[in-house]
Design an enzyme around this catalytic site. Structure first.
Site, PDB file in Angstrom:
ATOM      1  N   HIS A 192       0.825  -1.209   0.000  1.00 27.96           N
ATOM      2  CA  HIS A 192       0.000   0.000   0.000  1.00 27.96           C
ATOM      3  C   HIS A 192       0.862   1.263   0.000  1.00 27.96           C
ATOM      4  O   HIS A 192       0.659   2.169  -0.814  1.00 27.96           O
ATOM      5  CB  HIS A 192      -0.919  -0.005   1.222  1.00 27.96           C
ATOM      6  CG  HIS A 192      -1.902   1.113   1.225  1.00 27.96           C
ATOM      7  ND1 HIS A 192      -3.175   0.986   0.710  1.00 27.96           N
ATOM      8  CD2 HIS A 192      -1.815   2.392   1.672  1.00 27.96           C
ATOM      9  CE1 HIS A 192      -3.820   2.135   0.826  1.00 27.96           C
ATOM     10  NE2 HIS A 192      -3.014   3.001   1.424  1.00 27.96           N
ATOM     11  N   GLU A 193       1.825   1.300   0.898  1.00 29.99           N
ATOM     12  CA  GLU A 193       2.679   2.482   0.982  1.00 29.99           C
ATOM     13  C   GLU A 193       3.584   2.608  -0.243  1.00 29.99           C
ATOM     14  O   GLU A 193       3.898   3.724  -0.678  1.00 29.99           O
ATOM     15  CB  GLU A 193       3.521   2.434   2.258  1.00 29.99           C
ATOM     16  CG  GLU A 193       2.719   2.390   3.553  1.00 29.99           C
ATOM     17  CD  GLU A 193       1.722   3.528   3.677  1.00 29.99           C
ATOM     18  OE1 GLU A 193       1.931   4.606   3.075  1.00 29.99           O
ATOM     19  OE2 GLU A 193       0.703   3.338   4.374  1.00 29.99           O
ATOM     20  N   HIS A 207       1.770   4.587  -2.929  1.00 28.65           N
ATOM     21  CA  HIS A 207       1.904   6.035  -2.748  1.00 28.65           C
ATOM     22  C   HIS A 207       3.301   6.518  -3.161  1.00 28.65           C
ATOM     23  O   HIS A 207       3.456   7.519  -3.860  1.00 28.65           O
ATOM     24  CB  HIS A 207       1.667   6.411  -1.280  1.00 28.65           C
ATOM     25  CG  HIS A 207       0.262   6.194  -0.802  1.00 28.65           C
ATOM     26  ND1 HIS A 207      -0.831   6.695  -1.455  1.00 28.65           N
ATOM     27  CD2 HIS A 207      -0.203   5.548   0.293  1.00 28.65           C
ATOM     28  CE1 HIS A 207      -1.929   6.370  -0.793  1.00 28.65           C
ATOM     29  NE2 HIS A 207      -1.567   5.666   0.270  1.00 28.65           N
TER      30      HIS A 207
END
EC number: 3.4.24.-
Length: 447
Positions: free
Chosen positions: A102-103, A106
């Protein structure tokens, strides 16, 4: 973030096998720096029946005289069991991998657009290890319950001019939207990839349901053990109530009758091998006044594995399974919001999600695949909600800015909105951590 887990493959979709797992996620801006951060603190486990969240969830294989059955261990009456240390580590590793993906979404979305990034962290709290590369600090922190990507937009120690066009805050709304939504997209892709690997490596299980409820495990010295129930028994009826082959409904009937009858005789008609027997069990009284007999229950099913014959069929299988799991996630989310008064007591936290994952890890690989896929799908779906402290909330603020012709909300207003969400998440997190810990089997035995 809310994480809803349902383990049933598309070939035998049944919302019972894995209960729903909800997990609020948040942004945690760090003082003057801009962060896209996630806290995986608060999964909740609203069940799809009336059984409470104390139930364990997992998979496992068990062989019986009349064939092979899958042991989903979906309804453990006593409480939450973390199991072995190794399985806890495996479950934590799955959750950490999802956080990293997820990170990374980003981070990559920002880096590939040339946007300045200052930090990439897995976990919160004290730094355990770190290194710097290309002006980015990569760190591993003490509590692996989330992570964040840091941007130097308002960092007073940064040497980057405040009007630099490559600061996130100075980028057009489209660029910022891509960065914020990239974590969601990464989790969706990861979920599909996990399912695709499952389809190719182990196949998808196809099940056939039979009447009754299976007893995969009987705890030593429990009421069930004392009164003669054995692992492998199939419960056909309880106090005259026949049990159909509808999976969760049948299991819930057993659970409800047991809970309503502490210290009272309950008549079980069971199938043991080729014989039908009547056994009376007297449930022990739990600390909350309900009955418990110390067994794990699962639907009475047999299963086979189906593997694709070629790559196109593998994509088709994976697509159908992905859509099926996504539908279960959406159904669970809808149930949570529209029946919140009934599901609020079933919200759980990080201890519960690790317990669920540990139980799955102790069993077979099928469950671990779907456990990971469902966590990814949940994280993606819930982060789209336009709520403070979620990705969807940040996207909503960007959309509002676009509607206002590029005029941002006052900093004080925006910070107030996000801070309110963060405070709510922190409060819920502390409450749920305590609640989950008190639900652990070994803690309950000490109380």
């Amino acid at each position: 973030m809310l994480l809803n887990i349902s383990s049933s493959p598309i070939s035998h979709r049944n919302p019972y096998f894995l209960s729903n797992l909800n997990n609020p996620t948040s942004y945690f801006p760090r003082r003057s720096k801009t962060h896209l951060s996630k806290s995986y603190l608060f999964p909740s486990l609203p069940t799809l029946s009336n059984q409470s969240l104390k139930n364990k969830v997992s998979f496992g294989n068990k062989r019986f005289p009349d064939g092979e059955r899958i042991d989903f261990r979906s309804r453990a009456l006593p409480g939450i069991d973390l199991g072995s240390f190794e399985s806890v580590l495996e479950a934590t590793a799955v959750l950490t991998a999802i956080i990293v993906v997820h990170e990374s979404g980003h981070f990559l979305a920002a880096s590939l657009q040339g946007i300045h990034v200052s930090k990439f962290a897995i976990g919160f709290g004290p730094i355990l290890a770190k290194f710097d590369f290309n002006n980015v600090e990569y760190s591993l922190r003490a509590f692996p319950l989330g992570g964040f990507v840091g941007f130097p937009d308002n960092d007073p120690d940064s040497e980057i001019p405040i009007d630099d066009e490559n600061l996130l805050k100075n980028r057009p709304t489209l660029d910022r939207s891509i960065v914020v939504s990239a974590g969601i997209i990464a989790n969706v892709i990861f979920a599909y990839a996990i399912i695709f690997v499952q389809v190719l490596s182990v196949g998808l299980p196809v099940q056939e349901a039979f009447p009754g409820v299976l007893v995969p495990e009987v705890k030593t010295f429990s009421a069930a053990y004392r009164d003669g129930l054995l692992s492998g028994d199939v419960i056909l009826s309880v106090d005259g109530t026949e049990l159909s082959k509808t999976g969760p409904d049948a299991v819930s009937k057993v659970v409800d009758i047991v809970k309503r009858n502490p210290k009272s005789n309950v008549l079980f008609r069971i199938e043991r091998g080729n014989k039908d027997l009547d056994i009376q069990v007297t449930p022990d009284k739990n600390f909350d006044g309900t009955g418990k007999i110390g067994v794990q229950l699962s639907p009475n099913v047999r299963f086979t594995k189906v593997k694709p014959r070629n790559i196109p069929e593998a994509f088709r299988f994976a697509g159908k399974e992905f859509m099926g799991l996504s539908t279960n996630v959406l159904d669970g989310l809808k149930q949570t919001f529209f029946n919140f008064s009934q599901t609020a007591s079933k919200v759980a936290g990080p201890v519960a999600i690790i317990a669920v994952g540990a139980e799955v890890a102790r069993s077979n690989i099928d469950g671990l695949y779907q456990f990971a896929a469902l966590l990814n799908i949940n994280l993606a779906v819930i982060n789209l909600l336009p709520l403070p402290a979620l990705d969807g909330g940040t996207l909503a603020l960007i959309l509002l800015e676009a509607v206002r012709g590029g005029r941002k909300l006052p900093v004080e207003v925006e910070q107030g909105i996000m801070s309110s969400g963060i405070m709510l998440v922190i409060f819920l997190g502390l409450f749920l951590i305590v609640k989950d810990t008190l639900s652990l089997d070994f803690i309950k035995e000490m109380l």
